[in-house]
Design a protein around this motif. Structure first.
Motif, PDB file in Angstrom:
ATOM      1  N   HIS A 515     -67.818  10.299  -2.766  1.00 33.66           N
ATOM      2  CA  HIS A 515     -67.277   9.330  -3.710  1.00 33.66           C
ATOM      3  C   HIS A 515     -68.127   9.286  -4.978  1.00 33.66           C
ATOM      4  O   HIS A 515     -67.618   9.063  -6.068  1.00 33.66           O
ATOM      5  N   ASP A 516     -69.404   9.492  -4.803  1.00 34.76           N
ATOM      6  CA  ASP A 516     -70.274   9.467  -5.972  1.00 34.76           C
ATOM      7  C   ASP A 516     -70.108  10.731  -6.806  1.00 34.76           C
ATOM      8  O   ASP A 516     -70.039  10.669  -8.024  1.00 34.76           O
ATOM      9  N   THR A 517     -70.034  11.879  -6.130  1.00 32.21           N
ATOM     10  CA  THR A 517     -70.048  13.131  -6.879  1.00 32.21           C
ATOM     11  C   THR A 517     -68.671  13.541  -7.397  1.00 32.21           C
ATOM     12  O   THR A 517     -68.574  14.289  -8.355  1.00 32.21           O
ATOM     13  N   LEU A 518     -67.609  13.077  -6.741  1.00 34.23           N
ATOM     14  CA  LEU A 518     -66.284  13.574  -7.123  1.00 34.23           C
ATOM     15  C   LEU A 518     -65.350  12.542  -7.741  1.00 34.23           C
ATOM     16  O   LEU A 518     -64.324  12.905  -8.312  1.00 34.23           O
TER      17      LEU A 518
ATOM     18  N   THR B  10     -81.069  15.386  -0.887  1.00 31.59           N
ATOM     19  CA  THR B  10     -80.284  15.476  -2.126  1.00 31.59           C
ATOM     20  C   THR B  10     -79.230  16.581  -2.082  1.00 31.59           C
ATOM     21  O   THR B  10     -78.403  16.669  -2.982  1.00 31.59           O
ATOM     22  N   ASP B  11     -79.262  17.407  -1.053  1.00 30.94           N
ATOM     23  CA  ASP B  11     -78.193  18.408  -0.923  1.00 30.94           C
ATOM     24  C   ASP B  11     -76.838  17.756  -0.696  1.00 30.94           C
ATOM     25  O   ASP B  11     -75.800  18.391  -0.893  1.00 30.94           O
ATOM     26  N   MET B  12     -76.857  16.492  -0.293  1.00 24.81           N
ATOM     27  CA  MET B  12     -75.584  15.780  -0.136  1.00 24.81           C
ATOM     28  C   MET B  12     -74.824  15.696  -1.463  1.00 24.81           C
ATOM     29  O   MET B  12     -73.626  15.509  -1.479  1.00 24.81           O
ATOM     30  N   PHE B  13     -75.558  15.812  -2.570  1.00 22.62           N
ATOM     31  CA  PHE B  13     -74.883  15.794  -3.874  1.00 22.62           C
ATOM     32  C   PHE B  13     -74.280  17.155  -4.215  1.00 22.62           C
ATOM     33  O   PHE B  13     -73.568  17.292  -5.188  1.00 22.62           O
ATOM     34  N   LYS B  14     -74.652  18.160  -3.423  1.00 14.81           N
ATOM     35  CA  LYS B  14     -74.299  19.514  -3.834  1.00 14.81           C
ATOM     36  C   LYS B  14     -73.394  20.229  -2.843  1.00 14.81           C
ATOM     37  O   LYS B  14     -73.080  21.395  -3.048  1.00 14.81           O
ATOM     38  N   PHE B  15     -73.053  19.572  -1.741  1.00 16.87           N
ATOM     39  CA  PHE B  15     -72.351  20.341  -0.713  1.00 16.87           C
ATOM     40  C   PHE B  15     -70.820  20.313  -0.815  1.00 16.87           C
ATOM     41  O   PHE B  15     -70.140  20.744   0.094  1.00 16.87           O
ATOM     42  N   ASN B  16     -70.272  19.873  -1.917  1.00 16.99           N
ATOM     43  CA  ASN B  16     -68.821  19.751  -2.009  1.00 16.99           C
ATOM     44  C   ASN B  16     -68.071  21.056  -1.768  1.00 16.99           C
ATOM     45  O   ASN B  16     -67.067  21.072  -1.077  1.00 16.99           O
ATOM     46  N   ASN B  17     -68.542  22.144  -2.369  1.00 14.12           N
ATOM     47  CA  ASN B  17     -67.785  23.390  -2.190  1.00 14.12           C
ATOM     48  C   ASN B  17     -67.772  23.844  -0.731  1.00 14.12           C
ATOM     49  O   ASN B  17     -66.885  24.564  -0.311  1.00 14.12           O
ATOM     50  N   VAL B  18     -68.751  23.389   0.034  1.00 12.90           N
ATOM     51  CA  VAL B  18     -68.765  23.700   1.469  1.00 12.90           C
ATOM     52  C   VAL B  18     -67.915  22.665   2.224  1.00 12.90           C
ATOM     53  O   VAL B  18     -67.065  23.016   3.043  1.00 12.90           O
ATOM     54  N   TYR B  32     -76.679  12.515   8.215  1.00 16.46           N
ATOM     55  CA  TYR B  32     -77.574  13.569   7.715  1.00 16.46           C
ATOM     56  C   TYR B  32     -79.034  13.124   7.781  1.00 16.46           C
ATOM     57  O   TYR B  32     -79.911  13.884   8.171  1.00 16.46           O
ATOM     58  N   LEU B  33     -79.260  11.852   7.413  1.00 17.48           N
ATOM     59  CA  LEU B  33     -80.644  11.383   7.391  1.00 17.48           C
ATOM     60  C   LEU B  33     -81.229  11.278   8.797  1.00 17.48           C
ATOM     61  O   LEU B  33     -82.426  11.459   8.996  1.00 17.48           O
ATOM     62  N   SER B  34     -80.371  11.005   9.786  1.00 16.86           N
ATOM     63  CA  SER B  34     -80.931  10.896  11.135  1.00 16.86           C
ATOM     64  C   SER B  34     -81.406  12.275  11.619  1.00 16.86           C
ATOM     65  O   SER B  34     -82.404  12.367  12.308  1.00 16.86           O
ATOM     66  N   TYR B  35     -80.697  13.334  11.210  1.00 18.33           N
ATOM     67  CA  TYR B  35     -81.184  14.681  11.566  1.00 18.33           C
ATOM     68  C   TYR B  35     -82.445  15.021  10.798  1.00 18.33           C
ATOM     69  O   TYR B  35     -83.413  15.518  11.358  1.00 18.33           O
ATOM     70  N   LEU B  36     -82.411  14.731   9.501  1.00 14.16           N
ATOM     71  CA  LEU B  36     -83.569  15.102   8.676  1.00 14.16           C
ATOM     72  C   LEU B  36     -84.813  14.300   9.043  1.00 14.16           C
ATOM     73  O   LEU B  36     -85.931  14.788   8.906  1.00 14.16           O
TER      74      LEU B  36
END
Lengths: 945, 185
Positions: A515-518, B10-18, B32-36
């Motif tokens: 929601h933030d990025t798109l 911060t990869d959560m901001f970049k993973f859209n294409n995946v 994601y944070l619980s794994y990290l």
């Protein structure tokens, strides 16, 4: 004991109610128990929690303060209170509460940890560090030492820490970490922390000792994060040569194919070893030798891997590119030979285009030779591999097109070629399940890009009709293609068909952090399309739902920072904090907020409650350090290099809004709201519950807010459309004109506070904390108006810019209506917004008594005339939007659409199919034009009394 | 050919294409944070030289006694980067770390029955079906043309690591053993 057990039993249902969200019954149960145990802190705390969740903030505050005053130490009370205070946004009070408790029971290790965590959540790194140090001394656990180390590092990195302190704090962290009994390498994340401190302090030799130690080596071999640091330090230490050798051994002996190794290997080729500088002959000779060696190694790797891995061939290309940039060219043909061979080998992979992009920036003979090579690739397509190759040919040719090749005719031919080949090759994926992407998809996307470019060249909307229809057809065949959907979102917004854009946006199912990025795809300047004034809250709701993620972030992320502390995953802590900060201070978050405010004022009654609330929120936003997390890379980009990319081409109104746009709108709104509000800073300070935002270290140097609101930096204005600039000029003129009267009439803080206290007491039965009520001043009139001693400011004529705005903009509207639907909507909604600003700025002068006391008659006459004129113009616009909307859904409009699409009407993409798209576009446009038009009359009648 | 690096918050901001791919789920921040926050070394990213994310793997270490093992929770590659053996490289890393660092006995993962491509790939990597779990994927398992019976039985696949030289953690008849989702930790 038995009464304790009984109480325990009676508490359970309260917890159950709280867990299941039955907050009302929790309050009832608490009240019952409080009758028997009036002083019980736990029950009070639980009641406060239920009240917070019921949004009964004032009542909750009273209980909350009672419990806090008793300085609780009981675990259950503390836990409940932690939640209460979090709900009230009072993290700082949580810290104080735990600190008090720990002070009373200094040997309670758990309490110590909780106090530490409370500081962590509040970002109080200095106190966190002090507590951790104390705990280390007292409980002798190594991890507390590391807690104090990382707290020091975090304090150093915090924006509130002056930069001069940074180095000092890192030195302190270094001293602490070396004071530990056990070496840091007994634990991967401790080792990571240690290395990161040494890197910051540039103590590379010390880092070397750790890295060259056997344990250090084995940690780096199995841990990517530590290896990343190792690589970094090695580079900073100017050990490229050794790193290159190390990388070579990994590539050759261990078969490592991490691209980072290849980069290290290549870095070593072009280092200044003993040579003075890059232009010297000695350097070139040395490089030539090393290049020869590198080439041999990479050729062997390529040979060995074959089609299995692209590293070798790609590294050879990178080697050639770097050699050229150092002006060491052995063989003019080499780059082309490598490109061709790469294409021969990997042309049937989807990523081939992306792989080659950095290397095909060619000109002159190189370009023509490369182009003719690509053109000679056979165009017959019978397999999906051939299809992929063909797609790559198209993309690679397209990216190097020159201006002379981008004429209307040439681009038209190209667009139809992509489209024809798309239809021809679709059958290759006929047997795939409908959840799969079609192998021919990229041809449709290429055609879409070409038609959008034709629109950019010609400004003729018909090309957007074609692009929309063909992408809709593409989706029919490849329902999961989110790229086509995102392109359609952009195209439909340009066409003024927002509901269709929203449909496609929803179909990609953005969730959570997306929601933030798109959300910019659908919410950028969404107030243009908002029908909130008519009661249709679709876009306003979208804003609120999208913003949920920011709430989750502030509720959840800090918990994981705490977990990372407990699990000693120090490498993650700074990352989590960065993530939290980027999301908390997201630019998109506040752009959405701004759009929501703009929509809100069109459908809600403008009164002092709303204005005060929004004013406070917008002021918070104004001082944030924003981060732009918006994802624009996601859109396909197959436009030629020399023209703007698809993203830039399809921005609404040709201008992407960013920080400058947001700041400008904030200045406009804050200034207007502040003038019309009775809240000044002293009042706000007293009435506001919860923590204030942290201020960056440099914020002390900033000019006062009042002055900053008047700034208009040129780079900010560049993000505004000319019509938005006109609105800015209008609001500035208006605020300048009325400001002095607002300041004169606004009641003094003491009166405002007294009124607030009265209201609060009526509501909760308790006086407002921290507010002293002064007796009514002698010159106060019974209805709260206070004439000041100084002389009233002179009433002046309204500035030209304010008087003429509506007429000028009406002319702009007539013009915009001729050009496109969105332009018309843009101008129309801005005129409406100007009217709302007029309402906000004049609300104070509405009451008859104010007019009488302050002799404002002539002022009122001036703005009334402007308002009446504005209302007339808005009504006019509303009528013409209505007429325009009627024209949109006629058979005639559909005919124009379908005829425009004739280049793609084929046996596959039938006339019916296109007609259906035409119909949907027509309906969507009708809806928004009609709605915005009707909304305007609504806004006029709501606000014009 | 790609950059292999740790998965960062911060990869959560970049993973859209995946993640916009239909088969890849986007979870809440806490997932994601619980794994990290517990197994950062079992989470990594493959990145193209251009900086675009190509795919990622998220894993954990769990179980007690002889059941102590590495688990693949998510493995995904963006559509345009498939057929480049990226999944294999990420699995290699996860197996290596599960073996060397966590000293697990095996690595396991769940697949949808309908995902033949994936099952095939894991078999090539040395995995075999240990058991099938009823309703593991719940309603997510609806394949083409409505609900497929087979879809409800997600295989739990395993591969023994060096600590299990006797291959006690796998069995040849795993496909015939069906357990309910409740019995799986």
């Amino acid at each position: 004991m038995s009464s304790f057990a009984a109480l325990e039993r009676q508490l359970r249902p309260i917890y159950d109610s709280l867990d299941t969200g039955s907050n009302k019954s929790a309050v009832v149960a608490c009240n019952k128990l409080l009758k028997k145990h009036p002083g019980n802190e736990l029950v009070k705390a639980l009641k406060a929690l239920a009240l917070v969740r019921l949004q009964k903030v004032e009542e909750s505050l009273v209980l909350c303060d009672e419990v806090l005053a008793s300085k609780p130490t009981d675990d259950a009370v503390l836990t409940a209170m932690m939640h209460v205070l979090r709900g009230l946004g009072r993290n700082i009070d949580t810290v104080t509460m735990f600190e008090e408790a720990f002070k009373q029971q200094p040997s309670n290790e758990e309490l110590g940890a909780q106090t530490f965590f409370a500081n962590v959540r509040a970002g109080h790194w200095k106190s966190a560090q002090q507590i951790a140090t104390r705990m280390h001394k007292q409980f002798h656990e190594d991890r507390y030492l590391y807690w104090s180390v990382i707290s020091t590092v975090l304090q150093a990195n915090d924006t509130t820490t002056p930069s001069s302190m940074k180095n000092l704090l890192y030195k302190l962290a270094h001293r602490l970490i070396t004071s530990g009994k056990a070496p840091s390498y007994v634990h991967t994340d401790r080792f990571h922390l240690h290395l990161s401190i040494l890197r910051e302090l540039e103590l590379y030799d010390e880092a070397r000792v750790l890295l060259d130690h056997d344990v250090g080596k084995s940690i780096c071999a199995a841990n990517l994060a530590c290896d990343e640091l190792r690589r970094d330090i090695t580079k900073l230490q100017n050990r490229q040569k050794q790193e290159g050798e190390f990388a070579e051994s990994k590539i050759v002996e261990k078969g490592d194919r991490n691209w980072l190794e290849f980069l290290s290997f290549l870095d070593a080729v072009f280092i200044l070893d003993t040579e003075p500088d890059q232009s010297s002959e000695a350097f070139k000779t040395a490089c030539l030798d090393r290049m020869e060696h590198a080439r041999q190694v990479l050729e062997k790797v390529s040979e060995k891997d074959g089609k299995k891995d692209r590293s070798g061939p790609l590294a050879l290309l990178e080697l050639e590119k770097r050699a050229r940039s150092c002006d060491i060219k052995q063989d003019d043909e080499r780059l082309l030979t490598l490109l061709k061979s790469y294409f021969e080998q990997f042309g049937d992979k989807a990523c081939c285009y992306e792989d080659l992009q950095p290397y095909v920036v060619l000109d002159g003979d190189d370009l023509s030779s490369w182009t003719s090579f690509l053109e000679s690739v056979p165009s017959s397509i019978t397999t999906t591999n051939e299809l992929q190759r063909r797609i790559n040919v198209h993309k690679l040719l397209r990216c190097n097109l020159t201006a002379s090749q981008l004429t209307l005719e040439a681009e038209t031919t190209r667009a139809s070629l992509y489209f024809t080949e798309y239809l021809q090759t679709l059958p290759l994926g006929a047997n795939l399940p409908n959840t799969e992407l079609q192998p021919a998809d990229d041809l449709a996307i290429l055609a879409g890009c070409a038609y959008v470019n034709l629109w950019t060249i010609s400004k003729e909307e018909k090309y957007l009709y074609i692009a929309a229809s063909l992408l809709e057809y593409g989706l029919l065949k490849s329902n999961a293609s989110f790229l086509m959907r995102l392109m359609l979102v952009r195209i439909y917004r340009l066409l003024g068909a927002p509901t269709l854009a929203l449909e496609h946006y929803r179909a990609i199912q953005t969730k959570q952090v997306q929601h933030d990025t798109l959300s910019h795809f659908i919410l950028s300047r969404a107030s243009t399309f908002s029908l909130a004034a008519t009661g249709d809250l679709t876009f306003a709701t979208e804003c609120l739902e999208t913003s949920q993620i920011y709430l989750s972030n502030s509720q959840e992320t800090a918990d994981f920072v705490v977990r990372a502390f407990t699990g000693e995953k120090y490498s993650q802590i700074p990352e989590f904090i960065t993530f939290e900060d980027h999301l908390d201070n997201s630019l998109q978050r506040d752009i959405i907020k701004m759009e929501h405010v703009r929509m809100r004022f069109t459908h809600e009654v403008v009164n002092s409650d709303i204005m005060d609330l929004e004013l406070i929120e917008l002021k918070f936003i104004f001082d944030r350090n924003h981060h732009d997390n918006r994802d624009f890379q996601i859109l396909p980009d197959y436009q030629p290099r020399i023209i703007p990319n698809f993203n830039d081409q399809t921005m609404l109104f040709g201008r992407g809004e960013g920080h400058g746009w947001l700041m400008t709108l904030l200045r406009m709104y804050i200034r207007a709201l502040q003038q019309s509000s009775d809240l000044d800073d002293t009042v706000e300070e007293k009435l506001l519950i919860g923590d204030r935002p942290k201020l960056a270290a440099d914020s002390g140097n900033k000019a006062p807010l009042r002055d900053r609101l008047r700034e208009r930096p040129q780079e900010d204005l560049a993000e505004l459309t000319p019509d938005e600039v006109a609105l800015l000029d209008f609001t500035t003129g208006l605020a300048d004109w009325l400001g002095c009267h607002h300041d004169y009439i606004r009641p003094p803080p003491s009166v405002v506070l007294a009124e607030a206290a009265k209201q609060s007491e009526l509501k909760t039965g308790h006086p407002l904390k921290g507010v002293e009520i002064l007796p009514t001043p002698p010159n106060g009139s019974p209805n709260g108006h206070h004439k000041k001693d100084e002389e009233a400011p002179a009433i002046t004529e309204p500035p030209e810019i304010v008087v003429n705005f509506f007429n000028t903009m009406k002319a702009r509207f007539d013009e915009a209506q001729q050009s496109s639907v969105v332009d018309a909507l843009h101008v129309a909604t801005l005129i409406q917004e100007a009217f709302i600003f007029l309402v906000i700025e004049t609300l104070r002068f509405k009451s008859a008594s104010v007019i009488k006391i302050y002799k404002l008659n002539s002022l009122v006459q001036s703005f009334k005339a402007i308002k009446t004129n504005a209302v007339e113009i808005l009504k006019d616009i509303s009528v013409s939007l209505g007429k325009q909307s009627d024209r949109e859904s006629t058979a005639e409009a559909r005919k124009v659409f379908t005829e425009s699409c004739s280049p793609i009407v084929t046996p596959e993409v039938t006339h019916e199919f296109v007609l259906n798209v035409a119909k949907k576009v027509g309906d969507a446009r009708k809806k928004v034009l009609e709605g915005v038009g009707k909304g305007m009359t609504r806004v006029c009648s709501n606000h014009s009394q | 050919m790609s950059v292999l690096r740790p998965f960062r918050a911060t990869d959560m901001f970049k993973f859209n294409n995946v993640n916009l791919d239909v088969w890849t789920e986007t979870y809440g921040i806490s997932f994601y944070l619980s794994y990290l926050s517990r197994w950062p070394d079992l989470c990594c990213v493959q990145q193209a030289p251009s900086g675009r994310m190509m795919g990622y793997i998220l894993g954990k270490a769990e179980g007690s006694g002889a059941e102590w093992h590495g688990h693949v929770t998510a493995l995904t590659v963006a559509p345009e980067y498939r057929r480049l053996s990226l999944a294999r490289k990420m699995m290699d890393l996860l197996e290596f770390v599960s073996d060397e660092i966590y000293r697990g006995f095996f690595v396991d993962l769940y697949v949808r029955c309908a995902n033949y491509v994936a099952i095939d790939m894991y078999e090539k990597l040395g995995y075999s079906v240990y058991r099938r779990v009823r309703e593991y994927y719940g309603s997510l398992g609806v394949g083409k043309g409505g609900r497929d019976e087979e879809d409800a039985f997600g295989p739990d696949m395993r591969k023994p690591l060096s600590r299990d030289p006797g291959r006690r953690s796998v069995r040849p008849n795993g496909r015939d053993i069906i357990v309910s989702a409740h019995d799986v930790p």
